[in-house]
Design a protein around this motif. Structure first.
Motif, short mmCIF file in Angstrom:
data_model
loop_
_atom_site.label_atom_id
_atom_site.label_comp_id
_atom_site.label_asym_id
_atom_site.label_seq_id
_atom_site.Cartn_x
_atom_site.Cartn_y
_atom_site.Cartn_z
N PHE A 43 4.11 1.06 -15.42
CA PHE A 43 3.91 -0.37 -15.21
C PHE A 43 3.17 -0.59 -13.90
CE2 PHE A 43 8.19 0.88 -13.90
CZ PHE A 43 8.22 0.49 -12.56
N LYS A 44 2.65 -1.79 -13.72
CA LYS A 44 1.90 -2.12 -12.50
C LYS A 44 2.78 -1.90 -11.26
CE LYS A 44 -0.78 -5.77 -14.77
NZ LYS A 44 -1.03 -7.23 -14.84
N GLY A 45 2.28 -1.14 -10.32
CA GLY A 45 3.00 -0.94 -9.07
C GLY A 45 4.09 0.10 -9.14
N ASP A 46 4.15 0.89 -10.22
CA ASP A 46 5.26 1.84 -10.34
C ASP A 46 5.24 2.93 -9.27
OD1 ASP A 46 3.19 3.43 -11.23
OD2 ASP A 46 3.84 3.47 -13.33
N THR A 47 4.08 3.15 -8.63
CA THR A 47 4.00 4.16 -7.57
C THR A 47 4.73 3.73 -6.30
OG1 THR A 47 1.87 3.24 -6.84
CG2 THR A 47 1.81 5.07 -8.41
N LEU A 48 5.07 2.46 -6.21
CA LEU A 48 5.77 1.96 -5.03
C LEU A 48 7.27 2.24 -5.07
CD1 LEU A 48 3.99 -1.51 -4.69
CD2 LEU A 48 3.60 0.53 -3.29
N LEU A 49 7.77 2.63 -6.26
CA LEU A 49 9.20 2.88 -6.40
C LEU A 49 9.48 4.38 -6.37
CD1 LEU A 49 10.11 0.37 -9.26
CD2 LEU A 49 10.45 0.09 -6.81
N ARG A 50 10.48 4.75 -5.57
CA ARG A 50 10.89 6.15 -5.53
C ARG A 50 11.43 6.57 -6.88
NH1 ARG A 50 14.60 7.65 -0.56
NH2 ARG A 50 12.64 7.03 0.42
#
Length: 276
Positions: free
Chosen positions: A220-227
């Motif tokens: 999903f959009k921005g999933d790289t921001l979540l550990r």
């Protein structure tokens, strides 16, 4: 009329919305109602020298008596005092007028009064296909902050289940069980289509559990921001516990805060899964 406050005293942008009808709202609403009565010939004049309606036609008042199971006076001023004697009665009376009598210009005028006066209620056009001359295609709903409405706009336009959840949550008589139910239905369909397309009987709880077990599947959009990408699913992991249809088991009815949280979490999850 536009107004940019010169001082903080008259800057009400951060003021809390009110579900009551303070004195500063009553006179404009009373004038609006007087104009509505005149336009629809619902009143009469007792003094031919004064062009102001002084009474309401018995047929109109009798209809209200039976609908509200109250005894309304026909004298216009006494009638208005009665309407403003209880905020809940005021809201329901305005809703009745919007649902049956008001045309486009009437709805716009009332919305201007309510929005400028910081009312927690807003006028909404129920039948989007109706024209401005159609009567009774409006209703009174809970006002939502503009920034919240903008964030939800795409989801409400594209997903009928989320729209039903929103309407249930922010209607004048909210149904929080329906809100949670429709959110769960929307999430079940979306997550199934996205991650388990062959699942013919999707259950939200199991879908979330599967994704939490294999978070690498999530995209999903921005999933790289979540550990841990599965953290997104934790926002709605408790939704099934307050789903109305499960209250016979271990579930329970949702509170207003829980329903709103689930609704806006559902909108967030839906939004970040678009165009991926």
């Amino acid at each position: 009329m536009r107004f940019k406050p010169f001082s903080e005293k008259y800057d009400f942008t951060k003021s809390e919305l009110t579900e009551h009808y303070p004195l500063y709202l009553r006179r404009p609403i009373a004038q609006w109602f007087h104009d509505l009565v005149a336009e629809n010939e619902l009143g009469y004049f007792t003094n031919s020298y004064i062009s102001r309606i002084s009474g309401l036609k018995p047929g109109f008042v009798n209809n209200l008596n039976t609908i509200f199971r109250e005894n309304f006076p026909t004298d216009l001023q006494d009638f208005i005092k009665k309407i403003f004697s209880d905020a809940d009665l005021t809201s329901n009376f305005l809703a009745l007028l919007l649902q049956n009598i008001c045309k486009g210009v009437d709805a716009v005028r009332l919305e201007m009064i309510l929005s400028n006066g910081g009312s927690a209620f807003a006028v909404e056009k129920v039948d989007k296909s109706a024209n401005s001359y159609d009567a009774g295609v409006y209703d009174l709903v809970k006002r939502v902050p503009e920034v919240v409405a903008k964030q939800a706009a795409e989801a409400l336009t594209s997903n009928e289940l989320i729209k039903e959840a929103w309407n249930a949550c922010y209607s004048r008589n909210p149904d929080y069980e329906r809100t949670v139910n429709r959110c769960c239905d929307a999430l079940e369909h979306m997550l199934r289509d996205k991650y388990e397309s062959k699942n013919v009987k999707p259950q939200l709880g199991m879908l979330i559990k599967n994704l939490q077990t294999t978070p690498g599947k999530l995209s999903f959009k921005g999933d790289t921001l979540l550990r841990n990408k599965a953290d997104l699913m934790s926002l709605v992991s408790s939704a099934t516990q307050v789903r109305g249809s499960h209250t016979a088991g271990t579930g329970r009815k949702p509170t207003s805060e829980e329903a709103e949280f689930i609704l806006h979490s559902t909108i967030l999850i839906w939004n970040v899964h678009q165009a991926i």
